[in-house]
Design an enzyme around this catalytic site. Structure first.
Site, mmCIF file in Angstrom:
data_model
loop_
_atom_site.group_PDB
_atom_site.id
_atom_site.type_symbol
_atom_site.label_atom_id
_atom_site.label_comp_id
_atom_site.label_asym_id
_atom_site.label_seq_id
_atom_site.Cartn_x
_atom_site.Cartn_y
_atom_site.Cartn_z
ATOM 1 N N GLU A 259 0.604 -1.253 -0.047
ATOM 2 C CA GLU A 259 -0.030 -0.032 -0.013
ATOM 3 C C GLU A 259 0.788 1.111 0.009
ATOM 4 O O GLU A 259 1.779 1.439 0.934
ATOM 5 C CB GLU A 259 -0.816 -0.043 1.409
ATOM 6 C CG GLU A 259 -1.644 1.219 1.450
ATOM 7 C CD GLU A 259 -2.421 1.918 0.300
ATOM 8 O OE1 GLU A 259 -2.285 2.960 0.112
ATOM 9 O OE2 GLU A 259 -3.105 0.987 -0.318
ATOM 10 N N ARG B 17 -17.582 4.312 4.141
ATOM 11 C CA ARG B 17 -16.655 3.775 3.639
ATOM 12 C C ARG B 17 -15.748 3.138 4.728
ATOM 13 O O ARG B 17 -15.386 2.037 4.387
ATOM 14 C CB ARG B 17 -15.555 4.747 2.765
ATOM 15 C CG ARG B 17 -16.294 5.118 1.461
ATOM 16 C CD ARG B 17 -15.238 5.816 0.498
ATOM 17 N NE ARG B 17 -14.805 4.827 0.010
ATOM 18 C CZ ARG B 17 -14.762 4.389 -1.311
ATOM 19 N NH1 ARG B 17 -16.005 4.611 -2.063
ATOM 20 N NH2 ARG B 17 -13.836 3.432 -1.868
ATOM 21 N N TYR C 140 -28.956 10.083 2.011
ATOM 22 C CA TYR C 140 -29.374 8.938 2.534
ATOM 23 C C TYR C 140 -28.499 8.895 3.956
ATOM 24 O O TYR C 140 -27.715 9.523 3.959
ATOM 25 C CB TYR C 140 -29.385 7.469 1.847
ATOM 26 C CG TYR C 140 -27.659 7.617 1.084
ATOM 27 C CD1 TYR C 140 -26.707 7.176 2.010
ATOM 28 C CD2 TYR C 140 -27.531 7.782 -0.229
ATOM 29 C CE1 TYR C 140 -25.391 6.864 1.269
ATOM 30 C CE2 TYR C 140 -26.410 7.513 -0.726
ATOM 31 C CZ TYR C 140 -25.518 7.054 -0.020
ATOM 32 O OH TYR C 140 -23.988 6.843 -0.704
ATOM 33 N N ASP D 50 -11.373 -1.145 -9.390
ATOM 34 C CA ASP D 50 -10.979 -0.143 -10.090
ATOM 35 C C ASP D 50 -9.882 -0.101 -11.247
ATOM 36 O O ASP D 50 -9.936 0.727 -11.992
ATOM 37 C CB ASP D 50 -10.904 1.103 -9.117
ATOM 38 C CG ASP D 50 -12.451 1.417 -8.615
ATOM 39 O OD1 ASP D 50 -13.388 1.060 -8.910
ATOM 40 O OD2 ASP D 50 -12.370 2.542 -7.578
#
Length: 427
Positions: free
Chosen positions: A31, A105, A214, A291
């Protein structure tokens, strides 16, 4: 068993690591950031996403953090008329064997990260930005921007929209700006009047713009997002913008929608980007995921779900496999996933233009179509996405056929690419 290198420690990368570790493999996640965290606001998770999370062992933890909304509602942004409402309890849960929820998230990322940290076979390396890779007949070597080298039996590029692995494998240049700018904000629910605390995902569809809102964070915040078709081409990500700028972009929307947006103070904006679908997800011992493989606009609310599906399919194919089987199994993963994910990419594009932002005759045609649909019709249209159980192939893509035609197939297994601006997959 194999040693897998995973570029990217986001949602897709951690899901991939967890899936491979559960299949008996050793995984090193590389990462680029110094801290493993996830930023951003809300994510919608349909039953196909929860099924994938269940297979990864983290479904209950994510469900416990989610807001289980009662319906998806598409409203005429000018008049406030309900054009279509998809109930998400009762028959929906029975038919698709699961519910629909919205989460922050971090509420999705946290359980994935905790599970990876608890897995002895997963090593998480931060500050490791993948710059390049080379592969031989039996291994892959990854080099990071700071000069380190990591060797494994395969490499999964889960490094997002700006994937370095994709740049090497596909070489299709930068992401494609959609011409749409999204403005996002969170509002503490204490500031939201009772009559606006709807337990639904509500979308106000206007001319060249839409507002969606929402509840997330267990009902503690209202997630608000305004998307405007403004032709933007500058690649912007998370830039703060004045509240007045956002409120000035609400032209034509119903006063109630404007009141919801006015509740927010701190806004940030992004220019939405995606890429054309490709079938070239793999090269020998290297594969793309999430992605990096199929970045999509947010309009189908399937970006995270499709990344989770990728991870489950890849983990299932590689379950207990040895190093020699890797190239063939990665090719099988590509064949299983590219058409379904590519169809979802194209669907997301078309939903933005044809369902959420049309005007004039196109809007009237949309309204007439939506008013004609029964609850049963709506369930049938989302079944190929929400009701998927094996995550392979395009499924009975009724809605895709209606909007963009049937998904293309690759003759003889040859790679398939999308022609820019065509809205169709083509060789």
């Amino acid at each position: 068993m194999v040693h897998a290198l995973v570029a990217g420690g986001g949602i897709g990368g951690l899901a991939c690591a967890l899936a491979l570790a559960r299949g008996g493999h050793r995984v090193t996640v590389l990462e680029r950031r110094r801290e493993l965290t996830e930023i951003g606001a809300g994510i919608q998770i349909a039953p196909n996403g929860f099924l994938a999370l269940d297979r990864l062992g983290v479904g209950p933890a994510v469900r416990a953090r989610g807001v289980h909304v009662e319906a998806l509602r598409l409203v005429d942004g000018a008049t406030g008329e309900l054009l279509a409402g998809l109930p998400l309890s009762g028959e929906y849960r029975r038919r698709f064997r699961g519910g629909y929820a919205v989460v922050g998230r971090r509420d999705l990322y946290g359980p994935l990260l905790a599970a990876c940290r608890a897995a002895p076979a997963v090593t998480l390396v931060t500050g490791a930005s993948v710059a390049d890779y080379t592969q031989g007949p039996g291994d892959v070597t990854v080099r990071t921007a700071d000069g380190r080298a990591f060797r494994g039996d395969l490499l999964v590029g889960a490094d997002g929209l700006w994937s370095a692995v994709r740049a090497r494998l596909v070489g299709d240049g930068p992401p494609k700006p959609s011409g749409h700018t999204i403005h996002r904000a969170l509002v503490p629910v204490a500031r939201v009047p009772e009559h606006l605390r709807w337990n639904t995902v509500t979308l106000w569809a206007g001319t060249g713009r839409h507002l969606v809102h929402y509840l997330i964070d267990g009902g503690r915040h209202l997630n608000v997002a305004l998307t405007v078709d403004d032709g933007a081409r500058e690649l912007v990500s998370g830039r703060p913008v004045p509240r007045e700028h956002v409120l000035d972009r609400l032209d034509g929307l119903h006063p109630l929608a404007r009141n919801v947006a006015a509740l927010a103070d701190a806004w940030r904006e992004w220019v939405l980007c995606d890429r054309d679908p490709v079938a070239t997800w793999t090269d020998g011992r290297v594969a793309l995921l999430g992605d990096a493989a199929h970045p999509m606009l947010q309009y189908a609310a399937q970006g995270a779900c499709q990344a989770l599906e990728d991870a489950v399919v890849l983990g299932g194919l590689l379950d207990s496999a040895g190093p020699g089987a890797v190239p063939g199994l990665l090719a099988a993963y590509r064949d299983a996933r590219w058409s379904r994910a590519g169809s979802t990419q194209l669907l997301a594009r078309e939903m933005g233009d044809r369902l959420y932002h049309p005007s004039g005759a196109l809007a009237r045609s949309r309204d007439a179509l939506l008013r004609s649909l029964s609850e049963e019709d709506l369930y049938a249209k989302v079944a190929w996405l929400h009701g998927a159980r094996d995550f392979t192939g395009p499924g009975p893509a009724a809605l895709t056929r209606e909007l963009v035609g049937p998904p293309a197939t690759a003759e003889g297994g040859r790679p398939v690419r999308a022609t820019a601006g065509s809205g169709r997959i083509a060789r």
